[in-house]
Design a protein around this motif. Structure first.
Motif, short mmCIF file in Angstrom:
data_model
loop_
_atom_site.label_atom_id
_atom_site.label_comp_id
_atom_site.label_asym_id
_atom_site.label_seq_id
_atom_site.Cartn_x
_atom_site.Cartn_y
_atom_site.Cartn_z
N SER A 21 0.82 -1.29 0.21
CA SER A 21 0.01 -0.03 -0.02
C SER A 21 0.83 1.30 -0.15
O SER A 21 0.33 2.50 -0.46
N GLY A 22 2.30 1.14 0.42
CA GLY A 22 3.00 2.12 0.67
C GLY A 22 2.95 3.12 1.81
O GLY A 22 3.06 4.06 2.05
N MET A 23 1.72 2.46 2.75
CA MET A 23 1.40 3.19 4.02
C MET A 23 2.24 2.68 5.03
O MET A 23 2.27 1.46 5.18
N THR A 24 2.49 3.43 5.97
CA THR A 24 3.28 2.99 7.31
C THR A 24 2.13 3.13 8.40
O THR A 24 1.11 3.60 8.51
N LEU A 25 2.53 2.41 9.55
CA LEU A 25 1.71 2.50 10.73
C LEU A 25 1.57 3.88 11.21
O LEU A 25 0.28 4.32 11.42
N LYS A 26 2.62 4.67 11.35
CA LYS A 26 2.26 6.00 11.70
C LYS A 26 1.46 6.81 10.85
O LYS A 26 0.67 7.70 11.26
N GLY A 27 1.62 6.61 9.58
CA GLY A 27 1.05 7.34 8.70
C GLY A 27 -0.53 7.01 8.71
O GLY A 27 -1.50 7.61 8.63
N LEU A 28 -0.81 5.70 8.92
CA LEU A 28 -2.18 5.30 8.89
C LEU A 28 -2.89 5.63 10.42
O LEU A 28 -3.99 6.34 10.36
N LYS A 29 -1.87 5.94 11.43
CA LYS A 29 -2.56 6.30 12.67
C LYS A 29 -2.72 7.87 12.60
O LYS A 29 -3.78 8.29 13.14
N ASP A 30 -2.21 8.60 11.94
CA ASP A 30 -2.12 10.24 11.49
C ASP A 30 -3.58 10.16 10.84
O ASP A 30 -4.37 11.14 11.01
N LEU A 31 -3.59 9.34 9.83
CA LEU A 31 -4.86 9.62 8.78
C LEU A 31 -5.94 9.25 9.56
O LEU A 31 -7.09 9.89 9.74
N THR A 32 -6.13 8.00 10.68
CA THR A 32 -7.38 7.79 11.21
C THR A 32 -7.80 8.68 12.39
O THR A 32 -9.11 9.24 12.47
N SER A 33 -6.69 9.46 12.86
CA SER A 33 -6.89 10.39 13.75
C SER A 33 -7.51 11.55 13.31
O SER A 33 -8.51 12.15 13.71
N GLU A 34 -6.95 11.80 12.13
CA GLU A 34 -7.55 12.93 11.45
C GLU A 34 -9.04 12.89 10.88
O GLU A 34 -9.96 13.58 11.12
N MET A 35 -9.41 11.69 10.59
CA MET A 35 -10.75 11.03 10.24
C MET A 35 -11.48 11.19 11.49
O MET A 35 -12.88 11.48 11.30
#
Length: 267
Positions: A67-81
């Motif tokens: 996916s090209g996504m990292t755990l930190k990137g997904l945590k930041d994304l879901t936090s923003e969502m």
């Protein structure tokens, strides 16, 4: 007479001993209940968040970072969502771990997919979506992006707005290996059909309640994380102690205590 007085005194002392024991057992039971309702409940809330993060990390590794996504990137994304929507970050992390198994959802497409999934779930559930509704929407939209030609047909059957022209464009892009462009058509249709519905609902009374629930969940997670440092070693120690105890002896003690309590209660 002396013998009778001694017997009475011994009986009274026995009653008092059992009464004290019974009081201590009641206090212990209350303490255990309090621990269960407070400390352990907070630890369990943190454990759900931790489990969601572990699932995401495992999915990222298992798919070779497709996916090209990292755990930190997904945590930041879901936090923003969570901040701009009505679905908690731990729920979105769980959905992300499911979506990561569809290895053709990559790069910039993944964040767009997550947002579109939230908006679609809110629209189709007609309320704040449950975990099962989120899971259903995640699976449906992820399958469509994984195989755009089949997915476009399947989405149309459930009321998704894709014209015949758009379906043909998807086929044309897939014929020349332009998967991302084919996926883009589906995502654009989702964005047009469902807009920023999750954010719109967030600004309503129902959304405010959801935001409050999410804020409490975050606070509980932080408290649970702090408590876990103390509670988990204590649980491990109790488990070790329980495993080390002789089962026959434990049963004998339990039987003796139970018999004593019954006698004390009857008298």
């Amino acid at each position: 007479n002396k013998t009778s007085l001694l017997s009475v005194r011994n009986t009274r002392n026995t009653h008092m001993a059992f009464s004290v024991l019974r009081s201590k057992l009641l206090l212990a039971s209350f303490a255990v209940g309090l621990l269960q309702r407070t400390f352990l409940s907070l630890v369990k809330i943190y454990a759900r968040q931790e489990q969601a993060e572990l699932r995401v990390a495992n999915a990222i590794k298992a798919t070779g970072f497709a996916s090209g996504m990292t755990l930190k990137g997904l945590k930041d994304l879901t936090s923003e969502m969570q901040k701009n929507g009505v679905v908690g970050d731990e729920q979105n992390l769980a959905m992300a771990s499911l979506a990561l198994t569809y290895d053709k959802i990559q790069g910039e497409t993944f964040p767009r997919f997550m947002k579109a999934m939230n908006d679609m779930a809110v629209a189709t559930s007609l309320q704040i979506p449950t975990t099962e509704q989120l899971k259903s929407t995640t699976t449906m939209l992820a399958k469509a992006l994984q195989e755009p030609i089949k997915g476009a047909t399947a989405l149309r059957r459930v009321g998704f707005s894709l014209s015949s022209q758009q379906q043909q464009q998807i086929k044309d892009f897939m014929a020349v290996g332009e998967t991302a462009k084919a996926q883009n058509i589906i995502l654009e249709a989702a964005e047009r059909q469902y807009g920023n519905l999750a954010q719109t609902i967030k600004d309503s009374a129902v959304g405010a309640v959801a935001q409050l629930d999410n804020a409490w969940s975050d606070a509980a997670e932080n408290m649970g994380k702090s408590l876990a440092v103390v509670v988990l070693p204590f649980i491990d120690a109790l488990k070790t102690l329980s495993e080390a105890m002789n089962p026959e002896r434990v049963r004998a003690y339990a039987a003796a205590i139970t018999t004593g309590l019954v006698i004390a209660t009857i008298r």
